[in-house]
Write a protein that holds these residues in place. Structure first.
Motif, short mmCIF file in Angstrom:
data_model
loop_
_atom_site.label_atom_id
_atom_site.label_comp_id
_atom_site.label_asym_id
_atom_site.label_seq_id
_atom_site.Cartn_x
_atom_site.Cartn_y
_atom_site.Cartn_z
N LYS A 75 -7.45 6.09 17.66
CA LYS A 75 -6.65 6.67 16.77
C LYS A 75 -5.66 7.84 16.48
O LYS A 75 -4.50 7.02 15.33
N ASP A 76 -5.51 8.79 17.53
CA ASP A 76 -4.88 9.82 17.82
C ASP A 76 -3.43 9.39 18.76
O ASP A 76 -2.44 10.42 18.86
N ARG A 77 -3.69 7.77 19.42
CA ARG A 77 -2.06 7.34 19.99
C ARG A 77 -0.88 6.68 19.52
O ARG A 77 -0.39 7.10 20.15
N ASN A 78 -1.26 6.68 18.07
CA ASN A 78 -0.38 5.79 17.52
C ASN A 78 0.22 4.67 18.25
O ASN A 78 1.72 4.67 18.66
N ILE A 79 -0.66 3.37 18.65
CA ILE A 79 -0.23 2.64 19.27
C ILE A 79 -0.94 1.25 19.13
O ILE A 79 -2.24 1.75 18.16
N ALA A 80 -0.56 0.69 18.22
CA ALA A 80 -1.02 -0.48 17.87
C ALA A 80 -0.88 -1.93 18.96
O ALA A 80 -0.57 -1.78 19.70
N MET A 81 -2.18 -2.52 18.78
CA MET A 81 -3.32 -3.55 19.31
C MET A 81 -3.04 -4.67 19.08
O MET A 81 -3.38 -5.33 17.65
#
Ligand code: ADP
Ligand code: ADP
Length: 225
Positions: A74-80
């Protein structure tokens, strides 16, 4: 803005199977990197490592020079975006798109604004009150993309997002995703089986085989011979 570095990354699953072995790969900021290779070669595992859905067995993973080995998803600023889209069936399109933001505690008015903006960008605004079962395949695919971009991620991961579309829709969706990549200015890592997708969309293509990176090259170098 985000660059990615896999530095000697190995993933060994609990049963001992090595799905990714000593992967060294740098993805530049704003690049559209396409991961290709036969089924089972470790493409999805690589994406899941990046997203923080799997832990590394060895090596280091960097996003913008920050080591993220133990950083929660949740802290990676990544969307999949998943092949199956993974939309919540009991929620409307609006609620599907809003869900991630509400978990982050974003104020409701901001959520509504960001959802509407993303929906406009993807031409799905008229669908916001529908449930996934009331959508066509192409519409679902857009909602899955919408749910990802609404959070303004720095990195966008896609795992065969077009493989459930028919050929005609796929051509259209390819062009739209390329355009979206230019508009967002985000780093894309994109998994596909489809050579045409890789050629037309990728700035570079990484070829995996049995967990080992074989080659990284531009589409021109890889396919024009
Ligand atoms: P791809 O996306 O290229 O098809 P995957 O990354 O999904 O490949 O899988 C790579 C290999 O790792 C496959 O052989 C798969 O069976 C295996 N694998 C995937 N997930 C697990 C798991 N949780 N436990 C054990 N093996 C797994
Ligand atoms: P509450 O949970 O307090 O009833 P809502 O979920 O109805 O609040 O609405 C929260 C915000 O999201 C409001 O600004 C509303 O306009 C917006 N919103 C809710 N559903 C939709 C929708 N289908 N399309 C556009 N905006 C919506």
């Amino acid at each position: 803005m985000a660059s990615i570095t896999f530095d000697h990354v190995t993933k060994r699953y609990d049963n001992g199977f090595v799905a990714v072995e000593d992967l060294n790969l740098t993805v530049a900021d704003r690049e559209f990197l396409v991961l290709v290779g036969p089924s089972g070669c470790g493409k999805t595992t690589s994406l899941r490592l990046l997203a923080g859905l799997e832990t590394l067995s060895q090596g280091n993973l960097y996003i913008d020079d920050r080591c993220v080995n133990t950083l929660p998803a949740k802290d990676r600023n990544i969307a999949m975006v998943f092949q199956s889209y993974a939309l919540y069936p009991h929620m409307t399109v609006f609620e599907n798109m809003a869900f991630g933001l509400s978990l982050q505690g974003v104020p409701k008015s901001t959520i509504a604004q960001q959802v509407r903006q993303a929906a406009q960008q993807l031409d799905i605004e008229p669908l916001l009150d529908r449930k996934p079962k009331e959508l066509s395949g192409g519409q679902r695919q857009r909602v899955a993309v919408g749910r990802a971009i609404v959070r303004h991620p720095a990195v966008f991961l896609m795992d065969e997002p077009l493989s459930n579309l028919d050929a005609k829709l796929r051509v259209q969706a390819r062009a739209e995703l390329s355009k979206l990549h230019r508009q967002l200015g985000t780093t894309f890592v994109y998994v596909t089986h489809d050579q045409v997708e890789a050629m037309t969309m990728g700035t570079r293509i990484a070829v995996l085989n049995q967990g080992i990176l074989q080659q990284v090259a531009s589409p021109q170098v890889l396919y024009d011979r």
